[in-house]
Design a protein around this motif. Structure first.
Motif, mmCIF file in Angstrom:
data_model
loop_
_atom_site.group_PDB
_atom_site.id
_atom_site.type_symbol
_atom_site.label_atom_id
_atom_site.label_comp_id
_atom_site.label_asym_id
_atom_site.label_seq_id
_atom_site.Cartn_x
_atom_site.Cartn_y
_atom_site.Cartn_z
ATOM 1 N N GLU B 222 0.818 -1.219 0.000
ATOM 2 C CA GLU B 222 0.000 0.000 0.000
ATOM 3 C C GLU B 222 0.848 1.263 0.000
ATOM 4 O OE1 GLU B 222 -2.718 -0.348 3.231
ATOM 5 O OE2 GLU B 222 -3.869 -1.943 2.250
ATOM 6 N N ALA B 223 2.043 1.146 0.554
ATOM 7 C CA ALA B 223 2.935 2.316 0.599
ATOM 8 C C ALA B 223 3.739 2.459 -0.696
ATOM 9 C CB ALA B 223 3.876 2.194 1.788
ATOM 10 N N GLY B 224 3.509 1.564 -1.658
ATOM 11 C CA GLY B 224 4.212 1.676 -2.943
ATOM 12 C C GLY B 224 5.561 0.974 -2.982
ATOM 13 N N VAL B 225 5.893 0.198 -1.942
ATOM 14 C CA VAL B 225 7.167 -0.528 -1.933
ATOM 15 C C VAL B 225 7.021 -1.807 -2.772
ATOM 16 C CG1 VAL B 225 8.805 -1.772 -0.464
ATOM 17 C CG2 VAL B 225 7.860 0.418 0.293
ATOM 18 N N ILE B 226 8.046 -2.102 -3.575
ATOM 19 C CA ILE B 226 8.013 -3.262 -4.466
ATOM 20 C C ILE B 226 8.019 -4.564 -3.663
ATOM 21 C CG2 ILE B 226 9.312 -4.530 -6.230
ATOM 22 C CD1 ILE B 226 10.533 -1.739 -7.031
ATOM 23 N N LEU B 227 7.032 -5.429 -3.926
ATOM 24 C CA LEU B 227 7.000 -6.751 -3.282
ATOM 25 C C LEU B 227 7.433 -7.858 -4.237
ATOM 26 C CD1 LEU B 227 3.687 -6.507 -1.208
ATOM 27 C CD2 LEU B 227 6.035 -5.932 -0.508
ATOM 28 N N SER B 228 7.282 -7.616 -5.529
ATOM 29 C CA SER B 228 7.825 -8.546 -6.526
ATOM 30 C C SER B 228 8.036 -7.780 -7.823
ATOM 31 C CB SER B 228 6.887 -9.737 -6.774
ATOM 32 O OG SER B 228 5.848 -9.392 -7.676
ATOM 33 N N CYS B 229 9.046 -8.175 -8.555
ATOM 34 C CA CYS B 229 9.266 -7.569 -9.871
ATOM 35 C C CYS B 229 10.253 -8.436 -10.654
ATOM 36 C CB CYS B 229 9.783 -6.131 -9.770
ATOM 37 S SG CYS B 229 11.450 -5.952 -9.134
ATOM 38 N N GLY B 230 10.380 -8.101 -11.908
ATOM 39 C CA GLY B 230 11.354 -8.766 -12.760
ATOM 40 C C GLY B 230 11.838 -7.785 -13.793
ATOM 41 N N ALA B 231 12.825 -8.194 -14.556
ATOM 42 C CA ALA B 231 13.331 -7.320 -15.618
ATOM 43 C C ALA B 231 14.040 -8.156 -16.666
ATOM 44 C CB ALA B 231 14.279 -6.273 -15.068
ATOM 45 N N SER B 232 14.144 -7.598 -17.854
ATOM 46 C CA SER B 232 15.020 -8.177 -18.868
ATOM 47 C C SER B 232 16.143 -7.183 -19.129
ATOM 48 C CB SER B 232 14.255 -8.506 -20.144
ATOM 49 O OG SER B 232 13.909 -7.347 -20.857
ATOM 50 N N LEU B 233 17.336 -7.732 -19.322
ATOM 51 C CA LEU B 233 18.534 -6.921 -19.570
ATOM 52 C C LEU B 233 19.037 -7.263 -20.965
ATOM 53 C CD1 LEU B 233 18.290 -7.335 -16.398
ATOM 54 C CD2 LEU B 233 20.738 -6.873 -16.316
ATOM 55 N N ASP B 348 18.923 0.572 -9.996
ATOM 56 C CA ASP B 348 18.319 1.885 -10.300
ATOM 57 C C ASP B 348 17.560 1.856 -11.628
ATOM 58 O OD1 ASP B 348 19.669 2.646 -8.027
ATOM 59 O OD2 ASP B 348 20.780 4.293 -8.965
ATOM 60 N N ALA B 349 18.137 1.184 -12.624
ATOM 61 C CA ALA B 349 17.493 1.143 -13.945
ATOM 62 C C ALA B 349 16.179 0.354 -13.890
ATOM 63 C CB ALA B 349 18.448 0.523 -14.972
ATOM 64 N N VAL B 350 16.160 -0.738 -13.124
ATOM 65 C CA VAL B 350 14.913 -1.500 -12.984
ATOM 66 C C VAL B 350 13.852 -0.623 -12.322
ATOM 67 C CG1 VAL B 350 13.796 -3.502 -11.926
ATOM 68 C CG2 VAL B 350 16.121 -3.720 -12.850
ATOM 69 N N LYS B 351 14.269 0.058 -11.264
ATOM 70 C CA LYS B 351 13.332 0.950 -10.545
ATOM 71 C C LYS B 351 12.818 2.038 -11.486
ATOM 72 C CE LYS B 351 11.670 2.472 -6.478
ATOM 73 N NZ LYS B 351 11.055 3.714 -6.883
ATOM 74 N N ALA B 352 13.706 2.598 -12.271
ATOM 75 C CA ALA B 352 13.305 3.662 -13.202
ATOM 76 C C ALA B 352 12.337 3.123 -14.249
ATOM 77 C CB ALA B 352 14.536 4.264 -13.873
ATOM 78 N N SER B 353 12.586 1.907 -14.726
ATOM 79 C CA SER B 353 11.700 1.321 -15.726
ATOM 80 C C SER B 353 10.309 1.086 -15.141
ATOM 81 C CB SER B 353 12.291 0.018 -16.269
ATOM 82 O OG SER B 353 11.444 -0.551 -17.237
ATOM 83 N N ILE B 354 10.275 0.582 -13.914
ATOM 84 C CA ILE B 354 8.964 0.387 -13.260
ATOM 85 C C ILE B 354 8.252 1.736 -13.123
ATOM 86 C CG2 ILE B 354 7.851 -0.234 -11.076
ATOM 87 C CD1 ILE B 354 10.067 -2.393 -10.746
ATOM 88 N N ASP B 355 9.001 2.750 -12.688
ATOM 89 C CA ASP B 355 8.397 4.080 -12.486
ATOM 90 C C ASP B 355 7.938 4.698 -13.803
ATOM 91 O OD1 ASP B 355 8.875 3.790 -9.806
ATOM 92 O OD2 ASP B 355 10.652 5.082 -9.758
ATOM 93 N N LYS B 356 8.571 4.299 -14.913
ATOM 94 C CA LYS B 356 8.212 4.871 -16.224
ATOM 95 C C LYS B 356 7.391 3.894 -17.054
ATOM 96 C CE LYS B 356 12.054 8.062 -16.208
ATOM 97 N NZ LYS B 356 13.408 8.378 -16.671
ATOM 98 N N ASP B 357 6.473 3.209 -16.407
ATOM 99 C CA ASP B 357 5.534 2.326 -17.104
ATOM 100 C C ASP B 357 6.236 1.266 -17.950
ATOM 101 O OD1 ASP B 357 2.989 1.382 -17.705
ATOM 102 O OD2 ASP B 357 2.850 2.613 -19.527
#
Lengths: 365, 365
Positions: B222-233, B348-357
């Motif tokens: 609820e506070a916006g903290v990531i509980l799960s995510c993934g990324a491709s590099l 940081d890049a993963v976080k930025a990607s999540i933040d930028k849709d």
């Protein structure tokens, strides 16, 4: 009283084409107790006759110098079609119209539009359709599904990853039909990605993803055929799936399925390392041990024996459905065309995403 | 003649904070033959004293009621900092200014800007910096790297996948610092994704990706903290890496590394299932057997024993570098800050990607 099993009269197969994979499936038909081979057709009569001889066909099996002759043969109940993908539409539709049941090699079509024509022809003729995705029929597959369905030990599905690759070598990359744009335009996506996509859909109980996004970057040959690619699949309920498929990497066949309470992995899902036994590995309700040194409980290995190779079990299942239709007037089994079509839809979405610079593609059923 | 080893005078650690992970690292410091603990500081003197007593500290170790007191103690050579991430910038910089060598718990900072301040302070004071990514120090890690570096058996790196997840449970999700936006704002990405990203960079010889794209969708509290995510590099040379990290899935710790000629997998890379031995599994030059029934050769299991737990080897390596600096006037070892910074850049890049849709983020070194 339960209905009696269909009589053990063997379903009589005709084979269209002498592809390498037809050797394996011929053996499977002959191993399957309710199936036999009565005909093979090739564009070359000599090639068909040699194939029959070299693959232990019954002496009575007929060799034909055309595919049409197999479809015209009234002794043929069902056809196995291992032709290049670009020929599937023509020959599978024709087979269905000739009232032959259709066991179709994957990738089943160049796109879902083609597959829909094939499925409509089968439906219209009342013949059974099944794609030749062999691993679906290993008893291990059902046992793994049992684990995934266990709320306490596995719980909600959260993430799936699958890999199917093989290093096809320089000759393959020059000459094989699977890298020719006019024969198998889907390349590695059709030949290997098909299995990964099926694995993901299988794990997700055939729920389709909401969007499919190909992973930057795919690799292509000079003709533009895909040699390696990957994708991420986004589902309505938040779970994520990814896969990677390739003609340029070492032979690898993985599914890893992550749930809220458990984890399953299998390292030889497409073709078991050993024919008679398929292993898989699970962890359930895993916690860090005291001081976060090690884990509890340990992961476990499960070994699933099979009396018949998975491809013979596939043929046996297909022939059993055929017999129910021909001997008992049963409806065709809709599961197989349904999951084949869903698999093709995701194949198409990956291809579309690659073609559209890796943008997400919305999947509409 | 080779230079003699540094003398076996133990590096004297002070510990700042009584986090649960500090119990494991305290044990590691005491197990490491070149290291000892001389002080622990907490905001509560009683808590510090109880921690020292419960974790077998030497009787001479001092308990302090503040972090500052540890940094002011002239008997302290090095500090281990297990504080919440949001406090790292302040305390790691201060420790460096006080000429204490810094062993910093991961995630090391909230972003690379903060980390750069920490690294500049360490550099300016000539103190060693290392992040506490324990698995880097297991002898298995070097053996696995040997396989990946084998041109014949592994060849060109093509794809990496990594998972680190644990099901943290309802209490954790309500109360743990790792889901509080003011303490560990990176959530599961910082706590678990850190390891996956390090694994990918490790496999890629610390080459940075060209772009990073988060996978649709991540999950948040609820506070916006990531509980799960993934990324491709995406990498310059066409290789692809993916990862998935979570607080909401069963404890799972995977790296799978696919090369042109080989494949490596490890199922307990973060914390070995057994403390004294780490297994990994490889396939090399794998081909389908005749008729595509099975494969040749079979995959092999490799067991790597370790005399000390990986976290004690980490401390031993850190202390060895400290002694080289203090006793021999050596330069600080740049490998550790360099790979820590690269890991943080990808975080940081993963976080930025999540933040930028979920748009691709270009990574600039």
């Amino acid at each position: 009283m339960a209905a009696a099993d269909p009589p053990l009269t063997a379903v009589r197969f005709g084979i269209i084409g002498c592809a390498n994979i037809a050797r394996k499936v011929s053996r499977a038909i002959l191993l399957s107790p309710n199936s036999t081979i009565v005909a093979i057709g090739s564009r070359s009569l000599e090639k068909a006759a040699a194939f029959a001889k070299n693959n232990g066909f019954p002496a009575s099996a007929k060799a034909y110098g055309s595919y049409d002759a197999v479809l015209e043969d009234p002794d043929v109940d069902a056809v196995y079609i291992p032709l290049p993908t670009s020929l599937h539409l023509h020959w599978a539709v024709l087979a269905a119209r000739k009232k032959k049941h259709v066991l179709l090699e994957k990738p089943v079509a160049l796109n879902v539009g083609e597959l829909d024509e094939i499925l409509a022809a089968c439906e219209s003729s009342g013949v059974q359709y099944m794609d030749a995705t062999m691993w679906m029929h290993h008893p291990r597959t059902a046992e793994m599904k049992g684990f995934l369905a266990d709320e306490r030990r596995f719980g909600q599905l959260k993430a799936v990853h699958s890999i199917f690759s093989y290093n096809s070598g320089a000759d393959f990359l020059k000459t094989d039909i699977r890298v020719k744009p006019d024969l198998d335009a889907l390349g590695a996506l059709g030949d290997t990605g098909w299995y990964c996509i099926r694995a993901i859909l299988w794990a997700a109980d055939y729920q389709l993803p909401k969007t499919v996004t190909a992973l930057r970057d795919a690799e292509f040959n000079e003709a533009g055929v895909i040699l390696s690619c990957g994708a991420s699949l986004q589902f309505e309920d938040g779970k994520i799936a990814t896969f990677y498929c390739s003609f340029l990497s070492n032979l690898t066949m993985e599914i890893s399925v992550l749930g809220a309470n458990g984890y399953l992995r299998v390292h030889d899902f497409v073709i078991p390392f050993q024919e008679s036994v398929g292993p898989f590995y699970v962890n359930a309700n895993t916690k860090f041990a005291e001081l976060s040194i090690g884990i509890e409980p340990s992961p476990t290995e499960h070994l699933v024996k099979t009396d018949l190779p998975q491809e013979a079990r596939m043929v046996k299942e297909f022939s059993s459905l055929v017999r129910k239709i021909t001997d008992h007037g049963s409806e065709t089994e809709k599961k197989w065309p349904t999951i084949s079509r869903k698999t093709q839809m995701v194949v198409d979405a990956v291809k579309a995403s690659i073609d559209k610079d890796f943008q997400p593609i919305h999947v509409v059923y």
